[in-house]
Motif scaffolding. Structure first.
Motif, PDB file in Angstrom:
ATOM      1  N   GLU A  21      21.722 -72.016 102.002  1.00  0.00           N
ATOM      2  CA  GLU A  21      22.378 -72.412 100.879  1.00  0.00           C
ATOM      3  C   GLU A  21      23.610 -71.350 100.633  1.00  0.00           C
ATOM      4  OE1 GLU A  21      22.825 -73.881  97.035  1.00  0.00           O
ATOM      5  OE2 GLU A  21      21.155 -74.411  98.670  1.00  0.00           O
ATOM      6  N   GLN A  22      23.632 -70.274 101.203  1.00  0.00           N
ATOM      7  CA  GLN A  22      24.916 -69.478 101.135  1.00  0.00           C
ATOM      8  C   GLN A  22      25.799 -69.839 102.306  1.00  0.00           C
ATOM      9  OE1 GLN A  22      23.181 -65.468 102.308  1.00  0.00           O
ATOM     10  NE2 GLN A  22      22.543 -65.174 100.024  1.00  0.00           N
ATOM     11  N   LEU A  27      24.988 -79.417 102.429  1.00  0.00           N
ATOM     12  CA  LEU A  27      24.970 -80.050 103.642  1.00  0.00           C
ATOM     13  C   LEU A  27      23.721 -80.777 103.440  1.00  0.00           C
ATOM     14  CD1 LEU A  27      26.770 -78.317 106.588  1.00  0.00           C
ATOM     15  CD2 LEU A  27      27.311 -80.144 105.266  1.00  0.00           C
ATOM     16  N   PRO A  28      23.392 -82.145 103.856  1.00  0.00           N
ATOM     17  CA  PRO A  28      22.165 -82.764 104.104  1.00  0.00           C
ATOM     18  C   PRO A  28      21.188 -82.071 105.028  1.00  0.00           C
ATOM     19  CG  PRO A  28      23.859 -84.118 105.110  1.00  0.00           C
ATOM     20  CD  PRO A  28      24.617 -83.067 104.400  1.00  0.00           C
ATOM     21  N   LEU A  29      19.874 -81.887 104.698  1.00  0.00           N
ATOM     22  CA  LEU A  29      19.167 -81.089 105.643  1.00  0.00           C
ATOM     23  C   LEU A  29      18.268 -82.349 106.504  1.00  0.00           C
ATOM     24  CD1 LEU A  29      17.918 -78.339 103.082  1.00  0.00           C
ATOM     25  CD2 LEU A  29      19.584 -78.305 104.798  1.00  0.00           C
ATOM     26  N   GLY A  56      15.648 -85.372  96.909  1.00  0.00           N
ATOM     27  CA  GLY A  56      16.881 -85.654  97.598  1.00  0.00           C
ATOM     28  C   GLY A  56      17.613 -84.901  98.355  1.00  0.00           C
ATOM     29  N   ARG A  57      17.077 -83.595  98.622  1.00  0.00           N
ATOM     30  CA  ARG A  57      17.999 -82.489  99.227  1.00  0.00           C
ATOM     31  C   ARG A  57      17.426 -82.483 100.891  1.00  0.00           C
ATOM     32  NH1 ARG A  57      16.280 -77.170  96.293  1.00  0.00           N
ATOM     33  NH2 ARG A  57      17.698 -76.402  98.129  1.00  0.00           N
ATOM     34  N   MET A 210      26.722 -79.774 112.792  1.00  0.00           N
ATOM     35  CA  MET A 210      27.653 -80.664 113.493  1.00  0.00           C
ATOM     36  C   MET A 210      28.760 -81.120 112.480  1.00  0.00           C
ATOM     37  SD  MET A 210      26.780 -81.021 116.688  1.00  0.00           S
ATOM     38  CE  MET A 210      27.370 -82.780 117.361  1.00  0.00           C
ATOM     39  N   ALA A 211      29.917 -80.859 112.823  1.00  0.00           N
ATOM     40  CA  ALA A 211      31.175 -81.417 112.079  1.00  0.00           C
ATOM     41  C   ALA A 211      32.107 -82.304 112.944  1.00  0.00           C
ATOM     42  CB  ALA A 211      31.744 -80.396 111.311  1.00  0.00           C
TER      43      ALA A 211
END
Length: 221
Positions: A21-22, A27-29, A56-57, A210-211
């Motif tokens: 969260e920090q 981002l989707p988990l 939806g997280r 991953m980006a």
């Protein structure tokens, strides 16, 4: 973002979610499965992940330990007890005196688990868990995949592994992020990324981000 095998370590899961969260908000988990067994907090892990998915997280995939637990709750597969099932039963307040040998204690534990999962809506949620998640050329599964077949056409290999997964490159160029196989450190090799760092035994739970165009980034607690 994918998160490795939790195996009942709700304490580590809570800490990792705080870190994510920090450091990577929004981002989707994607959780790779094996939420239960061996650690002491399996029931708590399931409740936390079910809530996240309903909000939806998170996307929660099915692992082989979820399959074994559901089989046990259906009155089958007493061997699950030897793979960490005793700890999972205890997290639901069940399993006193139970063993694989059968008898009234085993039957009571199977019936008790089925009722506990049903009462909290966990049985319906668990039976509906997908076996993979994919975005572009990145797929997430629990235990890899048969490299010779499309991922969407598979089931058993995604949760239990395939003998060719480590030795045969995929012809479609898809990278597979997976758990199931414990590694001392997250492992990045052509075509796959392993993120099971043995949380229940090592006290280390790992996530990978991953980006596009960037090297994998790992966050660990």
């Amino acid at each position: 973002m994918a998160i490795g095998d939790i195996h009942g370590r709700d304490d580590l899961l809570a800490r990792l979610l705080g870190r994510l969260e920090q450091e990577a908000p929004g981002l989707p988990l994607i959780f790779v499965g094996d939420y239960v067994d061996r650690g002491d907090g399996s029931a708590e892990v399931l409740r936390r992940l079910k809530a996240l998915s309903e909000q939806g997280r998170a996307v929660c995939l099915c692992g082989n330990h979820e399959d074994m637990m559901l089989d046990f709750a259906r009155g089958k597969y007493p061997r699950w007890l030897a793979y960490g099932g005793l700890q999972t039963l205890a997290s639901f307040g069940l399993g006193a005196g139970v063993s694989e040998e059968g008898g009234p204690e085993l039957e009571a534990a199977q019936e008790g688990l089925a009722k506990a999962l049903e009462a909290e809506g966990l049985h319906e949620w668990l039976t509906a868990l997908p076996r993979y998640w994919q975005s572009g050329n990145v797929a997430v599964t629990h235990a890899g995949a048969d490299p010779s077949r499309p991922i969407a056409a598979q089931r058993h290999s995604l949760t239990h592994g395939h003998p060719g997964f480590f030795s045969t490159p995929r012809p479609d160029g898809i990278w597979v992020i997976h758990g199931h196989y414990i590694r001392d450190e997250p492992e990045v090799v052509p075509g796959r990324i392993a993120i099971d760092t043995g949380a229940y035994a090592t006290g280390r739970l790992t996530a990978v981000i991953m980006a596009p165009g960037e090297a994998p980034r790992f966050i660990e607690v």
